[in-house]
Design a protein around this motif. Sequence first.
Motif, short mmCIF file in Angstrom:
data_model
loop_
_atom_site.label_atom_id
_atom_site.label_comp_id
_atom_site.label_asym_id
_atom_site.label_seq_id
_atom_site.Cartn_x
_atom_site.Cartn_y
_atom_site.Cartn_z
N ALA A 107 46.46 28.04 39.32
CA ALA A 107 45.98 29.30 38.73
C ALA A 107 45.07 30.11 39.65
O ALA A 107 44.31 30.94 39.21
N GLY A 153 46.35 32.06 42.08
CA GLY A 153 47.05 33.33 42.28
C GLY A 153 48.22 33.27 43.24
O GLY A 153 48.75 34.30 43.63
N LYS A 154 48.64 32.07 43.60
CA LYS A 154 49.74 31.95 44.58
C LYS A 154 51.03 32.56 44.04
O LYS A 154 51.72 33.30 44.72
N SER A 155 51.35 32.24 42.79
CA SER A 155 52.58 32.80 42.23
C SER A 155 52.44 34.30 41.97
O SER A 155 53.44 35.02 41.93
N ASN A 156 51.22 34.77 41.82
CA ASN A 156 51.02 36.22 41.68
C ASN A 156 51.41 36.92 42.98
O ASN A 156 51.89 38.06 42.96
N GLU A 176 50.70 42.79 31.99
CA GLU A 176 49.83 41.95 32.82
C GLU A 176 50.05 42.09 34.31
O GLU A 176 49.59 41.27 35.09
N ILE A 222 49.21 44.91 36.17
CA ILE A 222 48.03 45.56 36.74
C ILE A 222 46.83 44.69 36.42
O ILE A 222 46.77 44.09 35.34
N ARG A 224 39.88 31.23 43.80
CA ARG A 224 39.02 31.96 42.86
C ARG A 224 37.66 31.34 42.95
O ARG A 224 37.50 30.15 42.68
N1 LIG Z 1 46.73 41.19 35.14
C1 LIG Z 1 45.92 40.21 35.52
N2 LIG Z 1 44.62 40.47 35.80
C2 LIG Z 1 43.77 39.50 36.17
N3 LIG Z 1 44.15 38.21 36.33
C3 LIG Z 1 45.43 37.88 36.07
C4 LIG Z 1 46.38 38.85 35.67
N4 LIG Z 1 47.56 38.23 35.48
C5 LIG Z 1 47.36 36.93 35.77
N5 LIG Z 1 46.08 36.71 36.13
C6 LIG Z 1 45.48 35.44 36.53
O1 LIG Z 1 46.35 34.74 37.37
C7 LIG Z 1 46.41 33.36 36.99
C8 LIG Z 1 47.75 32.75 37.33
O2 LIG Z 1 47.90 32.72 38.71
P1 LIG Z 1 49.18 32.06 39.41
O3 LIG Z 1 49.53 32.93 40.55
O4 LIG Z 1 50.24 31.78 38.42
O5 LIG Z 1 48.55 30.70 39.91
P2 LIG Z 1 49.12 29.63 40.96
O6 LIG Z 1 48.21 29.72 42.14
O7 LIG Z 1 48.95 28.31 40.26
O8 LIG Z 1 50.52 29.96 41.26
C9 LIG Z 1 46.16 33.40 35.52
O9 LIG Z 1 45.60 32.17 35.11
C10 LIG Z 1 45.22 34.56 35.32
O10 LIG Z 1 43.89 34.11 35.38
#
Ligand SMILES: Nc1ncnc2c1ncn2[C@@H]1O[C@H](COP(=O)(O)OP(=O)(O)O)[C@@H](O)[C@H]1O
Length: 419
Positions: A31, A33-36, A78, A80, A367
């Motif tokens: 969580a 933000g890697k997948s983000n 979600e 933005i 984070r």
């Molecule tokens: N629109 C958003 N604004 C702020 N934080 C967000 C938003 N969408 C997702 N997140 C954060 O991103 C986290 C997920 O990150 P993700 O990339 O899936 O993690 P990982 O590193 O495990 O792949 C969520 O738990 C949430 O806290």
Amino acid sequence: MITSIRLANFKNFADETLRVGPFTVMVGANASGKSNIRDAFRFLHGIGRGYTLAEIVGGKYGAGGQIEWAGIRGGVDEIIRFNQPSLLLQVGVEDFTYTIRVGRDEDRDGAFQVKEESLKLSATRIYSTQPERGNLQSLRPGDGELLLHWDRGITPREINTYVKVRADQPGITQFQRKERAPDKHRPSTDRVIQVLGNMRFLDLNPQRMREPAFPGQTVLGDRGEYLPTVLQAICEDSQRKETLVEWMRELTPMDVRDFEFPTDPSGRVHLVFLEANDRRVSAYAASDGTLRFLAMLTVLLGPDPDGLYFFEEIDNGIHPARQWLLLELIEKQTAKRGIQVVTTTHSPDLLTMMNDETFKNTSVVSRLEDADDAIIRPVAKLPRAGELRKSQGLGNLLSGGWMEDVLAFTEGYDEEVGS
Ligand SMILES: Nc1ncnc2c1ncn2[C@@H]1O[C@H](COP(=O)(O)OP(=O)(O)O)[C@@H](O)[C@H]1O
Ligand SMILES: [Mg+2]
């Protein structure tokens, strides 16, 4: 070739940049933000495919209702960063910089709209939604429209140096379709669209790889579908086949000697491994790790590779002792063939074994405590990273939580100095 990607108010990034190399590795807690970041790559890929913003984010379905493009995780609500009006993505493609800012159109049910967009070649503007000096300053786009301006050429004299496009789709895939658009910029827009359009996001599923496939399906599906026919096509080139078998032989103790592709009465092609002892093992009985590795081999050694491959958790299902082989394969093929690979990993072994070039392109996503936003930092730039990598191995630094500790210190310290 993509060189960097900047995410501002995109998911949990306030304003961060990932440096992208031939082989880019991302580490970081769950969580973080890697997948983000993967979602940001997908957003850009959607642009390259010529989709509208609604399609990129929400998904696109074919005439028969089948899914052509899955939207971005989290969808419209979600994407933005929470409590922000718009997101910005900026991507470096060779010497080009493409920037797009997307927000909501409050007059149209909050539909997504391009708020700002530009393409530059080094410092030279190719087009931009911002008029510059010499352009018609007083011009205003109509409702739901966007004006893309380019600089007035010296000769021949250009009078109208803008085109009008729809604001609900990135301008880059509309610009050159306009009759008035200058041909001189076509190679630039085409190149950027080509690179963005040339990405694959593989989420390999061993169950899908075991399934037989109909002849003619020679491009691996995103879940690893059609592995038998993709492999069969590669094996038609004896040199490619030899290379592939050599890599397989190194990976598996079961010693794959050859592949066979029997066809069943329905015409579907199955995959069978011929082992060193002449035993035949079907894909149904093969291990998950073997199949995953084989799928990666087909994309990295196969003909006509795509530009950029994104693999989530590349070490998944592969024994630590074999991960070096996978690493070597990717490092070699990305350097040799101009393919780019971006991956996330939680594997200390993979980190310890990576070469210097890959180390330079490894970033940590983190984070900080009490912060909602995440940061992205090249691991090599952390204090004493090079030295500690040599003495302890990067994997140990990952397992021991060293990266997060250093970031908590350096990033926290910066803030204090700033206030
Ligand atoms: N629109 C958003 N604004 C702020 N934080 C967000 C938003 N969408 C997702 N997140 C954060 O991103 C986290 C997920 O990150 P993700 O990339 O899936 O993690 P990982 O590193 O495990 O792949 C969520 O738990 C949430 O806290
Ligand atoms: Mg993830």
